[in-house]
Design an enzyme around this catalytic site. Structure first.
Site, PDB file in Angstrom:
ATOM      1  N   GLY A 209      24.521  41.989  31.196  1.00 23.86           N
ATOM      2  CA  GLY A 209      23.461  41.045  31.534  1.00 23.86           C
ATOM      3  C   GLY A 209      23.637  40.511  32.947  1.00 23.86           C
ATOM      4  O   GLY A 209      24.503  40.971  33.702  1.00 23.86           O
ATOM      5  N   PHE A 210      22.841  39.516  33.254  1.00 27.10           N
ATOM      6  CA  PHE A 210      22.820  39.004  34.625  1.00 27.10           C
ATOM      7  C   PHE A 210      24.151  38.348  35.017  1.00 27.10           C
ATOM      8  O   PHE A 210      24.887  38.868  35.865  1.00 27.10           O
ATOM      9  CB  PHE A 210      21.607  38.073  34.767  1.00 27.10           C
ATOM     10  CG  PHE A 210      21.721  37.059  35.847  1.00 27.10           C
ATOM     11  CD1 PHE A 210      21.981  37.454  37.156  1.00 27.10           C
ATOM     12  CD2 PHE A 210      21.584  35.711  35.574  1.00 27.10           C
ATOM     13  CE1 PHE A 210      22.100  36.508  38.174  1.00 27.10           C
ATOM     14  CE2 PHE A 210      21.696  34.770  36.570  1.00 27.10           C
ATOM     15  CZ  PHE A 210      21.962  35.165  37.868  1.00 27.10           C
TER      16      PHE A 210
ATOM     17  N   THR B 126      21.531  35.845  16.510  1.00 29.66           N
ATOM     18  CA  THR B 126      22.472  36.250  17.569  1.00 29.66           C
ATOM     19  C   THR B 126      23.243  35.047  18.081  1.00 29.66           C
ATOM     20  O   THR B 126      24.469  35.084  18.203  1.00 29.66           O
ATOM     21  CB  THR B 126      21.685  36.880  18.746  1.00 29.66           C
ATOM     22  OG1 THR B 126      20.910  37.950  18.228  1.00 29.66           O
ATOM     23  CG2 THR B 126      22.612  37.381  19.825  1.00 29.66           C
TER      24      THR B 126
ATOM     25  N   LEU C  92      29.412  35.812  26.772  1.00 32.94           N
ATOM     26  CA  LEU C  92      28.121  35.505  27.395  1.00 32.94           C
ATOM     27  C   LEU C  92      26.947  36.130  26.658  1.00 32.94           C
ATOM     28  O   LEU C  92      25.799  35.877  27.027  1.00 32.94           O
ATOM     29  CB  LEU C  92      28.112  35.976  28.857  1.00 32.94           C
ATOM     30  CG  LEU C  92      29.058  35.210  29.773  1.00 32.94           C
ATOM     31  CD1 LEU C  92      30.232  36.082  30.159  1.00 32.94           C
ATOM     32  CD2 LEU C  92      28.352  34.699  31.004  1.00 32.94           C
TER      33      LEU C  92
ATOM     34  N   ASP D  81      27.880  44.990  24.783  1.00 34.78           N
ATOM     35  CA  ASP D  81      26.505  44.584  25.071  1.00 34.78           C
ATOM     36  C   ASP D  81      25.556  45.455  24.248  1.00 34.78           C
ATOM     37  O   ASP D  81      25.779  46.657  24.133  1.00 34.78           O
ATOM     38  CB  ASP D  81      26.215  44.755  26.575  1.00 34.78           C
ATOM     39  CG  ASP D  81      25.054  43.898  27.040  1.00 34.78           C
ATOM     40  OD1 ASP D  81      23.943  44.076  26.502  1.00 34.78           O
ATOM     41  OD2 ASP D  81      25.245  43.050  27.928  1.00 34.78           O
TER      42      ASP D  81
ATOM     43  N   LYS E 188      22.864  26.571  20.657  1.00 33.40           N
ATOM     44  CA  LYS E 188      23.948  26.487  21.648  1.00 33.40           C
ATOM     45  C   LYS E 188      24.800  25.236  21.422  1.00 33.40           C
ATOM     46  O   LYS E 188      26.014  25.251  21.646  1.00 33.40           O
ATOM     47  CB  LYS E 188      23.366  26.519  23.066  1.00 33.40           C
ATOM     48  CG  LYS E 188      22.993  27.912  23.522  1.00 33.40           C
ATOM     49  CD  LYS E 188      24.254  28.747  23.735  1.00 33.40           C
ATOM     50  CE  LYS E 188      23.955  30.117  24.279  1.00 33.40           C
ATOM     51  NZ  LYS E 188      25.190  30.891  24.516  1.00 33.40           N
TER      52      LYS E 188
ATOM     53  N   GLY F  22      20.168  43.019  28.770  1.00 33.54           N
ATOM     54  CA  GLY F  22      21.020  43.566  29.826  1.00 33.54           C
ATOM     55  C   GLY F  22      20.711  45.044  30.022  1.00 33.54           C
ATOM     56  O   GLY F  22      19.924  45.623  29.276  1.00 33.54           O
TER      57      GLY F  22
ATOM     58  N   ALA G  73      29.897  30.654  26.824  1.00 36.65           N
ATOM     59  CA  ALA G  73      28.842  30.227  27.746  1.00 36.65           C
ATOM     60  C   ALA G  73      27.851  29.337  27.013  1.00 36.65           C
ATOM     61  O   ALA G  73      27.263  29.736  26.013  1.00 36.65           O
ATOM     62  CB  ALA G  73      28.122  31.442  28.320  1.00 36.65           C
TER      63      ALA G  73
ATOM     64  N   TYR H  91      16.972  27.256  20.817  1.00 35.74           N
ATOM     65  CA  TYR H  91      18.054  27.700  21.701  1.00 35.74           C
ATOM     66  C   TYR H  91      19.037  26.552  21.945  1.00 35.74           C
ATOM     67  O   TYR H  91      20.254  26.719  21.834  1.00 35.74           O
ATOM     68  CB  TYR H  91      17.450  28.193  23.024  1.00 35.74           C
ATOM     69  CG  TYR H  91      18.439  28.771  23.999  1.00 35.74           C
ATOM     70  CD1 TYR H  91      19.185  29.892  23.683  1.00 35.74           C
ATOM     71  CD2 TYR H  91      18.611  28.198  25.263  1.00 35.74           C
ATOM     72  CE1 TYR H  91      20.083  30.439  24.591  1.00 35.74           C
ATOM     73  CE2 TYR H  91      19.503  28.743  26.180  1.00 35.74           C
ATOM     74  CZ  TYR H  91      20.235  29.864  25.841  1.00 35.74           C
ATOM     75  OH  TYR H  91      21.120  30.389  26.742  1.00 35.74           O
TER      76      TYR H  91
END
Ligand code: UDP
Length: 319
Positions: free
Chosen positions: A10-11, A95, A76, A31, A153, A36, A117, A149
């Protein structure tokens, strides 16, 4: 170090892999290539110390196996981007909740130190001037999928804290504030690459709402070394650490800046939130980090300003 980077294609993950490989570490990426891409790891394709495993963090046996052969885990992998969260709420929750629990649990059992993260989303609608890590969470109704989200998190953080405390495994939680850079795609939200893409194509810049909402964008190049430093900093264990940028800007101001820096002919188009994200969407008016804890722990001093950040994306899209 023998590092496992979940979400390494991913980024932010791929920039972390670049950094780890450049510093002589062995890196395995896990991944599922949902957001990604292998392309993100292209420069590292020939690096003998990099291995890409295509698979899911929901695959308990696979996670156990990979964590078992690592001494450090950077977690991440997540369902990210406001559009992803709103369009695929169940998949995203699965996820972000079960996936993280799997990874944290495996790290605890194998005694691998771990970074999880997290995100400034956990603060929700708290628009305080400089959010410190202990600032209150102000979340909207769970009936609004936008908050899933932030809710997931927040729970991920709790899982990580509890495991860290109970098992003594070194655990770092990083809260990223609108981190931006090359390889970030605008497909799932992420306003800066979207605006830059639109500007380079001379298409209208899509500002949601009236554009008065404010954000503080941080550079991936400032954040990645900080993440690695935090892992080596015992005073950072079992607490959350904000990582972000320097300058606050309104989204309208961002659009104007992008147009100016690219010399684009784009105009600004204002799109109501309901049209952009569907009924019942709530935005955060403002999100500004206080990064003094990171400064205290690791001398964190971000150096890239908003223009540098925009230009880095412009260059990568033009390349
Ligand atoms: N945004 C926008 N146009 C877009 C994409 C996003 O105006 O094409 C706005 C979005 O509503 C939010 C801000 O830009 O107010 C930042 O959005 P992003 O999804 O990058 O991150 P967020 O801070 O919402 O997590």
């Amino acid at each position: 170090m023998k590092a496992l980077v979940t979400g390494g294609a991913g980024f932010i993950g791929s920039h972390l892999c670049d950094y780890l490989i450049a510093h002589g570490h062995q890196v395995t990426v896990l991944d599922d290539l949902s957001t990604g891409s292998e392309e993100n790891l292209r420069q590292l394709a020939d690096a003998p110390d990099l291995q890409l495993v295509k698979g899911s963090i929901l695959d308990t046996a696979l996670v156990d196996d990979l964590v078992g052969s690592s001494d450090t885990v950077f977690h991440l992998a997540a369902a990210v981007g406001v559009h992803t969260i709103v369009d695929k709420p169940l998949e995203s929750l699965r996820t972000n909740l079960h996936g993280t629990e799997n990874v944290v649990d495996a790290a605890a059992r194998h005694g691998a130190r771990i970074m999880v993260a997290s995100t400034s989303e956990v603060y929700g609608k708290n628009d305080a001037d400089g959010l410190t890590e202990d600032a209150d969470r102000v979340l909207g109704s769970p009936l609004k999928s936008r908050w899933s989200y932030a809710a997931a998190k927040g729970l991920d953080e709790l899982v990580a804290y509890v495991y860290g405390r109970e098992t003594g495994v070194p655990t770092v939680i990083t809260r990223f504030f609108n981190i931006v850079g090359p390889r970030q795609t605008g497909r799932y939200g992420m306003v800066v690459p979207r605006f830059v893409g639109q500007a380079l194509a001379d298409e209208p810049i899509t500002v949601y709402g009236d554009g008065s909402q404010r954000r503080c964008f941080g550079s991936v190049f400032d954040v990645v070394p900080a993440v690695v430093k935090l892992m080596d900093t015992p005073a950072a264990y079992n607490r959350a650490v904000n990582l972000g940028g320097l300058e606050e800007v309104s989204i309208r101001g961002l659009a104007e800046r992008v147009i100016e820096l690219t010399g684009s002919k784009s105009t600004i188009e204002y799109i109501p939130y309901e049209k952009a994200y569907g009924e019942g969407y709530e935005d955060m008016r403002r999100r500004m980090p206080d990064t003094s804890l990171a400064r205290e722990l690791i001398d964190y001093e971000p150096t890239r300003r908003l223009d540098d950040i925009i230009n880095s994306i412009v260059e990568s899209k033009r390349a």
